[in-house]
Design a protein around this motif. Sequence first.
Motif, PDB file in Angstrom:
ATOM      1  N   SER A  85       0.825  -1.212   0.000  1.00  0.00           N
ATOM      2  CA  SER A  85       0.000   0.000   0.000  1.00  0.00           C
ATOM      3  C   SER A  85       0.859   1.262   0.000  1.00  0.00           C
ATOM      4  CB  SER A  85      -0.943   0.009   1.195  1.00  0.00           C
ATOM      5  OG  SER A  85      -1.853  -1.058   1.107  1.00  0.00           O
ATOM      6  N   ASP A  92      -4.099   3.447  -4.575  1.00  0.00           N
ATOM      7  CA  ASP A  92      -4.928   3.677  -3.386  1.00  0.00           C
ATOM      8  C   ASP A  92      -5.775   4.932  -3.605  1.00  0.00           C
ATOM      9  OD1 ASP A  92      -6.007   3.315  -0.903  1.00  0.00           O
ATOM     10  OD2 ASP A  92      -4.203   3.865   0.207  1.00  0.00           O
ATOM     11  N   SER A 106      -6.863   0.629   3.264  1.00  0.00           N
ATOM     12  CA  SER A 106      -6.341   0.845   1.920  1.00  0.00           C
ATOM     13  C   SER A 106      -7.392   0.479   0.883  1.00  0.00           C
ATOM     14  CB  SER A 106      -5.112  -0.057   1.733  1.00  0.00           C
ATOM     15  OG  SER A 106      -4.788  -0.205   0.385  1.00  0.00           O
TER      16      SER A 106
END
Length: 175
Positions: A85, A92, A106
């Motif tokens: 992430s 994202d 996320s």
Amino acid sequence: MQYRRFYRQGSLYFFTVVTYQRRPILTHPDVMPVLKTALKTVRQKYPFKTEALVILPDHLHTIWQMPENDADFSTRWNQIKRYVSHHCKHYDNLAKTANEVKKRQSSIWQQRFWEHCIRNDEDFANCMDYIHFNPVKHGYVQAAKDWPFSTFHKYVKQGVYPEDWGGVSRDFDYE
């Protein structure tokens, strides 16, 4: 509802980890190396052995052998997901609910993952077959050997699987 996981030190576990809203991003050329690095980086700090792995666009399946004195796979998955992430922030970018924002979730990964403690050799063999056949099951390829993001190739070299296992021959003649 409180979700309870089964932790057993030194055990084999089968995992399924899915992307947020099943987004097909894991096999993108800019995500795959980050995922590989995440697995390697986390494994250095929190050891585990990857017995099998297949990465598909929107999910992955893997079997891990946990260390004899450790069963904390949740921390490992948390760290792997966090690493990906952090290094793939451009993915994202989906709108999130207020609850997802509050939980700092996320939009790369589903919040949880699925685990199964492998019980015996037959269970292990079934999980291995499931992992290696998964790209065929989902229609990405006609044979397990044709999917590049899999430990199937390693097991063919070791003689565990024949190269033509798990697929439909492309050379089938109808006459």
